[in-house]
Write an enzyme that holds these catalytic residues in place. Sequence first.
Site, mmCIF file in Angstrom:
data_model
loop_
_atom_site.group_PDB
_atom_site.id
_atom_site.type_symbol
_atom_site.label_atom_id
_atom_site.label_comp_id
_atom_site.label_asym_id
_atom_site.label_seq_id
_atom_site.Cartn_x
_atom_site.Cartn_y
_atom_site.Cartn_z
ATOM 1 C CG HIS A 1 -1.876 1.107 1.293
ATOM 2 N ND1 HIS A 1 -1.512 2.383 1.709
ATOM 3 C CD2 HIS A 1 -3.192 1.175 0.985
ATOM 4 C CE1 HIS A 1 -2.569 3.170 1.646
ATOM 5 N NE2 HIS A 1 -3.605 2.465 1.208
ATOM 6 C CE LYS B 1 1.062 0.613 7.407
ATOM 7 N NZ LYS B 1 1.776 0.930 8.626
ATOM 8 C CD GLU C 1 7.404 12.227 9.125
ATOM 9 O OE1 GLU C 1 6.641 11.409 8.576
ATOM 10 O OE2 GLU C 1 7.461 12.399 10.357
ATOM 11 C CG ASP D 1 -3.960 7.064 -3.498
ATOM 12 O OD1 ASP D 1 -3.758 8.278 -3.669
ATOM 13 O OD2 ASP D 1 -4.696 6.628 -2.594
ATOM 14 C CB ALA D 2 0.375 10.341 -3.401
ATOM 15 N NE ARG E 1 -1.560 9.423 3.378
ATOM 16 C CZ ARG E 1 -1.710 9.932 2.162
ATOM 17 N NH1 ARG E 1 -2.170 11.158 1.997
ATOM 18 N NH2 ARG E 1 -1.427 9.213 1.097
ATOM 19 C CE LYS E 2 -4.235 3.461 4.925
ATOM 20 N NZ LYS E 2 -4.254 4.891 4.536
ATOM 21 C CE LYS F 1 6.430 10.614 14.791
ATOM 22 N NZ LYS F 1 5.140 10.885 15.463
ATOM 23 C CE LYS G 1 12.380 12.116 17.360
ATOM 24 N NZ LYS G 1 13.846 12.014 17.269
ATOM 25 C CG ASP H 1 4.148 10.909 18.972
ATOM 26 O OD1 ASP H 1 3.434 11.219 19.938
ATOM 27 O OD2 ASP H 1 4.327 11.650 17.990
#
Length: 389
Positions: free
Chosen positions: A18, A21, A46, A242-243, A248-249, A269, A273, A275
């Site tokens: 994907h 991914k 990123e 698709d970009a 985003r998941k 990360k 971090k 997160d």
Amino acid sequence: MEIREDYTFASESVSEGHPDKVCDRISDAVLDAFLAEDPESRVACETFATTDRVVVGGEVRGPGDVLARVEEIVRDCVRDIGYEQKGFHWATLQVHNYIHGQSEHIAQGVDAGDGKEEGAGDQGIMFGYAVAETPELMPAPIHYAHAMLRRLSEARRSGAEPRLGPDAKSQLSLRYAGGKPVEVASLVLSTQHLDEYMTSADVREMVEPYIREVLPEGWLTANTAWHVNPTGRFVIGGPDGDAGLTGRKIIVDTYGGAAPHGGGAFSGKDPTKVDRSAAYAARYLAKNVVAAGLAHRCVIQLSYAIGVARPLSIYADTYETGAVSSATIEKAVARVMDLSPKGIRTHLGLNKSIYERTSAYGHFGRVPDDEGGFSWERTDLVEALKAAV
């Protein structure tokens, strides 16, 4: 609060091909490359991918020679995922590297020194969750949505199903009765295929045996609604179709919507971090609470402030399934684990190159490995928790 026992709940998963991914994989591969050379590296990487192009950016503090290998890392990831199609091919895509040094202002909030304890890499809230629905103590819808795609990936990679492409999505709606999953109400699978003449019926015929192999016996019934490649042909896949973008998941990565989410993404990360590392710690604690028999279902929330070492708050909820109170569990988890960023990294051994393997099929519900990957899935706190309550 109403505790529902009869309902239908859905979760989705996406494959390693994907577009989002692909980006998660590249970001975590860059992270692993830094940690392999220097376990104290600081990385926030990123990735963006589109037709014939991958853009990598972010802030790092670590060995400079890794930056020279970013293009190689990108191509290796895309090749391993399996993209050799017109519009996105590992050998011919363009790679743009915009990674630069870490901000001094961020670094000063995190680094220890002058009697100051190492602080969290950012503010935020993190959740961990566990439920006794599967042996892995994961919500069944997301667990089996992952399992279907992982099995198809294995079939593609082994050569058993050469017509399958890397890009795929699944969605599983499970019917619960008496609080337990008993039946697949509906199943959605959209998978890329390399034979442009295949119909939706052809794709279902190919994939159905693998789906039946991974789902518990009796869950697929005459009432189950199947939707396999419901839009028809799916030949153009991945970032050419698709970009994609790192992070985003986040619901796919965690609990499929069955539990709260703090909002932070994981991939790219380093473990300073919170997160990432505190979300792993919260899952570790929640899983051990359930494994210890202290609750059938448990969520743990941790909160942090940038530059502050200790969590600002610890919250637990057992959804009225606890053998002890949630307040007792909150005190117990704080006793059995140092929840400072450094304490989490030390306890779970997170300063290792173990992150690329997390980038697809979920960060939770996986099997701990000999290299230290998925250490947060261990249940070695059970006895300590029992003693602490």
